[in-house]
Design an enzyme around this catalytic site. Structure first.
Site, short mmCIF file in Angstrom:
data_model
loop_
_atom_site.label_atom_id
_atom_site.label_comp_id
_atom_site.label_asym_id
_atom_site.label_seq_id
_atom_site.Cartn_x
_atom_site.Cartn_y
_atom_site.Cartn_z
N GLU A 24 -42.36 9.43 -22.55
CA GLU A 24 -41.74 7.96 -22.51
C GLU A 24 -42.06 7.41 -21.26
O GLU A 24 -41.95 7.86 -20.07
CB GLU A 24 -40.42 8.19 -22.69
N CYS A 41 -39.95 18.95 -18.47
CA CYS A 41 -39.57 19.36 -17.10
C CYS A 41 -39.03 20.74 -16.77
O CYS A 41 -38.57 21.29 -17.78
CB CYS A 41 -38.39 18.53 -16.50
N CYS A 61 -32.29 20.64 -14.31
CA CYS A 61 -31.07 19.99 -13.85
C CYS A 61 -29.86 19.83 -15.11
O CYS A 61 -30.51 19.33 -15.94
CB CYS A 61 -31.55 18.48 -13.15
N CYS A 110 -31.97 6.17 -16.95
CA CYS A 110 -31.99 7.42 -16.11
C CYS A 110 -31.48 8.69 -16.80
O CYS A 110 -30.27 8.63 -17.41
CB CYS A 110 -31.45 7.52 -14.53
N1 SAH Z 1 -37.66 14.94 -11.43
C1 SAH Z 1 -37.76 13.77 -10.37
C2 SAH Z 1 -37.97 12.68 -11.00
C3 SAH Z 1 -36.88 12.31 -12.26
S1 SAH Z 1 -36.10 10.81 -11.57
C4 SAH Z 1 -36.46 13.71 -9.81
O1 SAH Z 1 -35.40 14.63 -10.08
O2 SAH Z 1 -36.17 13.07 -8.67
C5 SAH Z 1 -34.82 10.48 -12.54
C6 SAH Z 1 -33.62 10.27 -11.79
O3 SAH Z 1 -32.51 10.16 -12.88
C7 SAH Z 1 -33.21 11.61 -11.00
O4 SAH Z 1 -32.53 10.89 -9.95
C8 SAH Z 1 -32.47 12.28 -11.83
O5 SAH Z 1 -31.78 13.12 -10.95
C9 SAH Z 1 -31.51 11.20 -12.25
N2 SAH Z 1 -30.91 11.63 -13.59
C10 SAH Z 1 -31.29 12.63 -14.34
N3 SAH Z 1 -30.45 12.78 -15.59
C11 SAH Z 1 -29.58 11.62 -15.02
C12 SAH Z 1 -28.36 11.17 -16.12
N4 SAH Z 1 -28.22 11.71 -17.27
N5 SAH Z 1 -27.69 10.10 -15.57
C13 SAH Z 1 -28.20 9.49 -14.35
N6 SAH Z 1 -29.24 9.78 -13.66
C14 SAH Z 1 -30.05 11.02 -14.19
#
Ligand code: SAH
Length: 369
Positions: free
Chosen positions: A98, A118, A122, A348
């Site tokens: 996406e 990924c 997380c 995000c």
């Molecule tokens: N893997 C990289 C790139 C992903 S960026 C990283 O971890 O930075 C996407 C951003 O959105 C990251 O800061 C991630 O932690 C955040 N994110 C992931 N899941 C989310 C959610 N459910 N709600 C809000 N932010 C989220």
């Protein structure tokens, strides 16, 4: 075109400026042809060699036989109530990624994916639930920008192709530093004057904190860095961002300091997802301020975006404002990320794509670093 032909052809979106010049030389052509072809591809949005009118007809025909310009294929296209647009793009192997475009008054930001799925798991991220399939190649990364610019320019009815993407954030699916070489090459193309010529401030790589790769990045690319911190102490961070068990907050912040050393005006953006009752109290804000004290930092608070099957809840607005106000009172630059496109699952952490092969899901993250 039969698949065998396609495989034999060089996809020019996979090559940086130098790579393209070398490739032309290998074909017995003048390396400077790379300049002309790059401008056609990126600045005029052309994928048909016949349209490259400043190349001799014989060269155009030859290119048609040995090369293609091929971005991922768009398989769905949704626009949210707030104008945010999300594309699902097919990549070989039966999976899809996406890409999200976020229009604002003075800029258009494209959120680009770096992997199919990924591997980092997380706990608050929907992409992690899909498992990990593979790294994207350069053409699949820069191709997201190419196709977005093309579709946006077409939709605007431009008589002359005009790229609408002014900012790129490597914040889509995947951990960009786990796909280092391809991400660095694609970002070099974004910055290249013969391509989109974006300034380093307008290209941001976001990482969960792959410390050795932050050091490598510093040596090869000038882009802006964002770090997904999400917690001010190691126990909590390791629960939310498991790679923290390998690279602690202290190690991560040291790498951040090295990243900006010698560049007095640069700052690292620390992303901090606000999850109700988990990391959003005033105490957490106080700890965070102490932890970031010695790093040139700004903080971007991201209210948690829910997705099916997640147990977490978004912090209340009051909790988010209280957190922000505390950090601001300590002169720590802090913003709240506006949620965009959540009605089409484009916010995000909501990017799920279609990840076909989940078999590698349980692989240890440490195996790749
Ligand atoms: N893997 C990289 C790139 C992903 S960026 C990283 O971890 O930075 C996407 C951003 O959105 C990251 O800061 C991630 O932690 C955040 N994110 C992931 N899941 C989310 C959610 N459910 N709600 C809000 N932010 C989220």
């Amino acid at each position: 075109m039969p698949d065998t032909d396609r495989q034999a052809k060089q996809n020019l979106l996979n090559l940086t400026r130098q790579g393209l010049a070398d490739w032309f030389a290998d074909q017995g052509e003048k390396p400077f042809r790379a300049r002309q072809v790059m401008q056609w591809i990126y600045q005029r949005g052309v994928d048909d060699f016949d349209a490259m009118t400043d190349l001799a007809k014989s060269l155009r025909e030859k290119l048609g036989r040995i090369a293609v310009i091929e971005a991922p294929r768009v398989i769905s296209d949704h626009t949210a109530a707030d104008g945010t647009r999300k594309w699902l793009m097919q990549v070989p192997g039966g999976s899809a990624i996406e890409t999200v475009f976020i229009p604002e008054a003075k800029r258009g930001t494209l959120c680009v994916s770096s992997q199919v799925g990924c591997s980092l798991n997380c706990t608050f991220c929907s992409t992690a639930r899909q498992g990990y399939n593979r790294n994207l190649c350069v053409s699949e990364i820069i191709g997201q920008v190419w196709i977005a610019n093309k579709l946006l320019s077409d939709a605007a009815g431009d008589e002359v192709f005009t790229p609408r993407v002014t900012n790129v954030v490597m914040m889509g699916m995947g951990e960009p530093l786990m796909n280092f070489d391809n991400v660095v090459a694609a970002m070099a193309l974004m910055l290249d004057d013969l391509s989109y010529g974006l300034s380093r401030r307008r290209v941001t790589l976001s990482t969960s904190g792959v410390v050795p790769q932050i050091d490598r990045l510093r040596e090869v690319s000038p882009v802006s860095l964002a770090v997904s911190l999400h917690a001010p102490e190691d126990d909590l961070r390791s629960q939310l961002v498991p790679i923290n068990a390998r690279y602690s907050i202290a190690d991560l912040l040291d790498a951040c300091k090295r990243y900006v050393a010698g560049h007095p005006r640069r700052r690292i953006t620390f992303e901090y997802v606000m999850i109700h009752g988990v990391n959003d109290t005033l105490e957490h804000a106080k700890q965070l301020e102490k932890v970031l004290h010695t790093v040139p930092a700004k903080v971007n608070l991201i209210p948690f975006n829910p997705f099916p099957g997640s147990d977490f809840r978004r912090s209340s607005n009051n909790a988010v404002y209280r957190f922000r106000d505390y950090l601001l009172s300590k002169n720590l630059m802090t913003t709240i990320r506006k949620t965009r496109g959540d009605d089409i699952d484009a916010a995000c952490g909501q990017l799920a794509g279609q990840v076909r092969d989940r078999t590698r899901r349980s692989r240890k993250v440490t195996a790749e670093v």
